[in-house]
Write an enzyme that holds these catalytic residues in place. Structure first.
Site, PDB file in Angstrom:
ATOM      1  N   ALA A  49       0.831  -1.213   0.000  1.00 54.26           N
ATOM      2  CA  ALA A  49       0.000   0.000   0.000  1.00 54.26           C
ATOM      3  C   ALA A  49       0.864   1.262   0.000  1.00 54.26           C
ATOM      4  O   ALA A  49       1.971   1.252   0.559  1.00 54.26           O
ATOM      5  CB  ALA A  49      -0.923  -0.004   1.220  1.00 54.26           C
TER       6      ALA A  49
ATOM      7  N   CYS B 126      11.734   4.789   2.584  1.00 58.13           N
ATOM      8  CA  CYS B 126      11.726   6.246   2.396  1.00 58.13           C
ATOM      9  C   CYS B 126      12.342   6.893   3.638  1.00 58.13           C
ATOM     10  O   CYS B 126      11.834   7.864   4.177  1.00 58.13           O
ATOM     11  CB  CYS B 126      10.321   6.775   2.110  1.00 58.13           C
ATOM     12  SG  CYS B 126       9.079   6.375   3.348  1.00 58.13           S
TER      13      CYS B 126
END
Length: 449
Positions: free
Chosen positions: A269, A391
């Site tokens: 997701a 990230c």
């Protein structure tokens, strides 16, 4: 025909702006209470019908979260004693107003008057005079207050633990990283290469009076000159284009899929990378996407449907580590781990991270990443390749994580040779703001035959 008088029009405009600030206050209260900004926006700023209201509310909310530590310094200098915790409404109104007075073009009198009204509406009539006095003092003493900043936490507006960790991990780059974290994020598109090349879509944008520029590091990436309602993008509803940072777009090429490969996408997701893999590799023979959060998996499904890719992917809601519950034993040629992480590389896009993330969060995340890596490795074919992505800019989640994994497995690193980012001991780090991208870490691994 009767027309509104100028005074009525001004009053109406003021009321509209007040709605935006009232919603900003509501959103900030929720974030300061522990909710993520992305979750809060759905029920607050996104509900504003007028685009100008949405723009102002998002500017204020993001601005306060971005510059919180500097704004709190101003308050500490302007108040004789700190406000009590129960007066969070007053504190937030002051933060909002100081941000506007310091960073925006709104007339000072409008900001001050509406801030006074806002605390009254919040049931804090006693604070109206205080807010008025503090804000007027700031407009008068602004230069002196700015000159008094001599602390890194205040100057760069980062919580102490975060500033020190970035400084320790990247002693040659920390100032550049902190500055990038305080910039507004780039509005970046990923053009669906099954429909258009980036240049073809750029021309289509120009035909619709939308300016854009190519981003060199990602083949299908375009940067818009300014933000836009995605519904106004040509072909968006039909899957011609998606919103995705250029750094995230590097993943598809790095995974290096060949015809007939079985591909596993873990922690999938909201589905941007899942969809990009299917766009970039039309020959993929079945992609399995696994996501633990059922609501977030709905986002994956929605993206696949809009891009008309749902027939080429199978979705499973499950814990990636608990393979006995969902894996059929058939191993994969390529595995992508888009690992849960601190998100320390995307602070400019999600400034609430500064407020919500804690130093104590990092160790559990490192453990979780390690467990996902171990589970995924068992599902990879001999000679298969895995791409580990975060990230994050923290070494514990990235190169240190890879160092430990390589030492305890039969994995070897595939060196990423690129003209972006910095080569690490293991893997490669893209820094926030570098070549218009967010901060990402990538490491390619190959399993022994």
């Amino acid at each position: 025909m009767a027309t509104s008088s100028p005074s009525k029009k001004k009053k109406k405009d003021a009321e509209k702006t007040s709605v935006a600030r009232a919603v900003s206050l509501k959103a900030l209260k929720l974030v300061f209470n522990g909710q993520s900004l992305s979750a809060v926006q759905i029920h607050t700023t996104d509900k504003l019908e007028d685009a100008r209201d949405r723009g102002l509310a998002n500017e204020i909310v993001n601005g306060v979260l971005r510059w919180r530590w500097q704004l709190e310094f101003f308050i500490s200098q302007l108040l004789k004693k700190p406000l009590k915790p129960k007066d969070i409404d007053v504190q937030l109104v002051l933060l909002m107003a100081l941000y506007e007075l310091n960073e925006c073009r709104t007339p000072d009198y409008a900001v001050i008057n509406e801030s006074v009204e806002l605390v009254r509406r919040a049931g804090k009539k006693w604070a109206a005079g205080l807010v008025n006095a503090v804000l007027r003092s700031f407009t008068r003493d602004k230069k002196t207050l700015l000159a008094a900043i001599n602390d890194g936490v205040v100057r760069y507006s980062h919580p102490p633990w975060l500033l020190e960790k970035i400084k320790a991990d990247w002693p040659q780059h920390w100032q550049k990283i902190l500055a990038a974290n305080n910039q507004r994020p780039v509005f970046c598109l990923r053009v669906n290469e099954l429909r258009h090349s980036a240049l073809q879509y750029q021309k289509l944008l120009l035909d619709n009076d939308i300016e854009s520029n190519v981003i060199a590091i990602a083949e299908q990436a375009l940067k818009l000159a300014s933000g836009i309602d995605v519904r106004l993008l040509p072909g968006f509803a039909d899957g011609a284009v998606s919103v995705q940072d250029a750094g995230a777009q590097l993943v598809a090429e790095l995974l290096n899929v060949s015809k007939g490969d079985r591909v596993l996408d873990l922690c999938a997701a909201p589905g941007g990378k899942t969809c990009h893999l299917l766009e970039h590799y039309p020959e993929i023979d079945g992609l399995l996407a696994v996501e633990f959060n059922e609501k977030r998996m709905q986002r994956v499904q929605e993206n696949l449907q809009r891009l008309q890719l749902e027939s080429r992917a199978k979705l499973i809601v499950a814990d990636a580590r608990d393979t006995k519950q969902w894996w059929d034993g058939d191993k994969f040629d390529r595995i992508l781990i888009d690992a849960p992480c601190s998100a320390s590389g995307v602070i400019r896009r999600h400034p609430d991270i500064k407020t919500l993330r804690r130093a104590s969060d990092i160790a559990p995340l490192v453990t979780l990443q390690s467990e996902i890596l171990s589970a995924a490795w068992q599902m990879l074919k001999p000679g298969g390749e895995m791409l580990y992505v975060t990230c994050s800019i923290f070494k514990d989640e990235n190169q240190n994580q890879m160092k430990s994994f390589l030492a305890s497995s039969d994995a070897t690193e595939i060196i990423i040779d690129a003209d972006w980012g910095e080569a690490c001991e293991y893997g490669r780090q893209l820094f926030p703001g570098e070549q218009d991208a967010d901060g990402f870490y990538y490491c390619r691994l190959k399993k022994a035959i």
